[in-house]
Motif scaffolding. Structure first.
Motif: not given
Length: 139
Positions: A26, A29, A33, A91
């Motif tokens: 967060l 980016e 992931a 997200r």
């Protein structure tokens, strides 16, 4: 026909841990992931926390593909597309619930689709799990 029984309230420590598990991503980016199960847990637990903080059926919050919840008191919706909907990506949702992105900024940037005059009430409930700059919990 009976309604759906209310979900069990999420444990705040579990919600916080789920959010912290994706906090690096967060905050940056470009970070890897998070695994799908970790992302799903953070999204579902925070959305269900919102559902418990603001019970009702007048606004539907959708974070596909993981969750859709109804919240905020007001006119009950029962069929078809609800008149008050907030929809966003996983997200963006997590950025909103952590305070790393404001609702107004997300809306202006087209990162949130909102319809209906009650949808904006979601903004008053955010953030749920505030994180400071860099994705760390503020105390």
């Amino acid at each position: 026909m009976t309604g759906v029984p209310p979900r069990k309230r999420s444990d705040p420590a579990e919600v916080r841990a789920a959010v912290l598990a994706v906090a690096d991503w967060l905050a940056d980016e470009a970070s890897p992931a998070p695994p799908r199960p970790a992302l799903a847990a953070a999204v579902r637990l925070t959305a269900r926390t919102l559902e418990h903080l603001a019970p009702g059926n007048s606004v539907e919050v959708r974070v596909p593909p993981f969750v859709a919840v109804q919240c905020i008191e007001g006119p009950r919706h029962t069929r078809g597309t609800p008149p008050n909907v907030v929809e966003t990506s996983p997200r963006t949702w997590l950025l909103l619930v952590t305070g790393l992105l404001t609702y107004d900024a997300a809306l202006a940037a087209g990162r949130v689709d909102a319809s209906g005059h009650r949808a904006e009430l979601i903004a008053e409930l955010l953030p749920l799990i505030p994180l400071g700059p860099g994705g760390r919990r503020e105390d």
